[in-house]
Write a protein that holds these residues in place. Structure first.
Motif, mmCIF file in Angstrom:
data_model
loop_
_atom_site.group_PDB
_atom_site.id
_atom_site.type_symbol
_atom_site.label_atom_id
_atom_site.label_comp_id
_atom_site.label_asym_id
_atom_site.label_seq_id
_atom_site.Cartn_x
_atom_site.Cartn_y
_atom_site.Cartn_z
ATOM 1 N N LEU A 175 0.834 -1.201 0.000
ATOM 2 C CA LEU A 175 0.000 0.000 0.000
ATOM 3 C C LEU A 175 0.868 1.250 0.000
ATOM 4 O O LEU A 175 1.984 1.243 0.520
ATOM 5 C CB LEU A 175 -0.911 0.019 1.229
ATOM 6 C CG LEU A 175 -1.910 -1.131 1.387
ATOM 7 C CD1 LEU A 175 -2.739 -0.924 2.644
ATOM 8 C CD2 LEU A 175 -2.813 -1.242 0.160
ATOM 9 N N GLU B 35 -2.596 5.402 1.564
ATOM 10 C CA GLU B 35 -3.588 4.361 1.834
ATOM 11 C C GLU B 35 -3.460 3.828 3.256
ATOM 12 O O GLU B 35 -4.464 3.523 3.909
ATOM 13 C CB GLU B 35 -3.416 3.218 0.830
ATOM 14 C CG GLU B 35 -3.808 3.590 -0.589
ATOM 15 C CD GLU B 35 -3.445 2.524 -1.605
ATOM 16 O OE1 GLU B 35 -4.269 2.259 -2.502
ATOM 17 O OE2 GLU B 35 -2.342 1.949 -1.487
ATOM 18 N N GLU C 242 -6.495 4.367 6.189
ATOM 19 C CA GLU C 242 -7.260 3.176 6.574
ATOM 20 C C GLU C 242 -8.260 3.438 7.700
ATOM 21 O O GLU C 242 -9.453 3.111 7.568
ATOM 22 C CB GLU C 242 -6.318 2.041 6.943
ATOM 23 C CG GLU C 242 -7.028 0.743 7.270
ATOM 24 C CD GLU C 242 -6.063 -0.375 7.611
ATOM 25 O OE1 GLU C 242 -6.524 -1.499 7.842
ATOM 26 O OE2 GLU C 242 -4.844 -0.124 7.659
#
Length: 264
Positions: A107, A111, A115
């Motif tokens: 990721l 990202e 989360e």
């Protein structure tokens, strides 16, 4: 009401294979009782095997105590229903020692930090990007770093990223489990300074678990010393380290402060 209260927490493990004989019983935590107030950093220090990390796992809900209660904002954590547990996760975050395994290498940094925002907030793409970039700036990184991958960062930078993710939802409590012990001395100080600044800015509460009394002294407001699963000493004032009396406390003190108290 305390933010966090532990009441007579006990945790025992059975080790070994019963096929080959009697299994060994290990009391990892023995009737630990303590409290943590809002806006306070409580340091829990002890040698390897003292039970401090097991205690952290119990507070996080990763382990269930054999006896006792973990009260978070007055409610028993281990009796939470699914909806309450989700809200708990919002207010209780963690930063682990291994900054590398704590992130998904596939990721991007954006990202990774986004989360928890995606799990709890309904943000547009532009709003999410703005928040992620703001969090990166808060921890001393560049907004453009959100497009890069974990392999492009040093250990200290990755720990800043983990901290950014932990504060994304403005939690009430962050558990720092050996969060600086894998870093070199200079980076440790930088991360501790960052944590202190964030604590002040957002009125955060920390549970700082470490074997390093010097690091704990740097950031903690109060101190609990653990030995063989028990809290053997407690300080409400970190300016009174010279009053520590337990042999383990003195050992931890002497291992990092050969000229104590001159470093204070």
């Amino acid at each position: 009401m305390s933010l966090l209260e532990l009441r007579a927490i006990k945790k025992t493990y059975l080790l070994g294979n019963s096929i080959f004989g009697k299994r060994k019983t290990v009391e990892a935590v023995k009737s630990v009782t303590l409290t943590l107030e809002s806006g306070v950093c409580l340091g829990i220090v002890g040698e390897s095997g003292s039970g401090k990390s097991t205690l952290g796992k119990i507070i996080l809900g990763l382990e269930k105590p054999d006896q006792g209660e973990v009260l978070f904002q007055g409610k028993n954590l281990h009796s939470f229903k699914a909806k309450e547990l989700k809200e708990l996760r919002r207010n209780l975050q963690v930063v682990f020692q291994d900054c590398y395994s704590a992130v998904n290498p596939r990721l991007t940094i954006g990202e990774i930090i986004a989360e928890p925002l995606r799990n709890y907030e309904r943000l547009t793409s532009s709003e999410e990007q703005k928040q992620v970039q703001g969090l990166l700036e808060l921890v001393g990184l560049n907004p453009e770093d959100m497009y890069r991958y974990p392999s492009q960062f040093s250990g200290g930078q990755l720990q800043r990223i983990n901290i950014a993710r932990a504060i994304a939802l403005k939690p009430k409590l962050i558990i720092l489990d050996e969060a600086v012990s894998a870093l070199d001395a200079l980076v440790q100080v930088q991360i501790l300074n960052l944590l202190a600044q964030l604590k002040e800015e957002f009125q955060l509460s920390y549970l700082f678990i470490s074997h390093d009394l010097q690091a704990v002294n740097y950031i903690a407001d109060r101190l609990a010393v653990m030995c063989k699963g028990e809290v053997v000493e407690w300080l409400d004032d970190m300016g009174q380290l010279e009053r520590l009396e337990h042999p383990v406390s003195k050992k931890l003190l002497s291992s990092v402060l050969p000229q104590y108290p001159g470093f204070l």
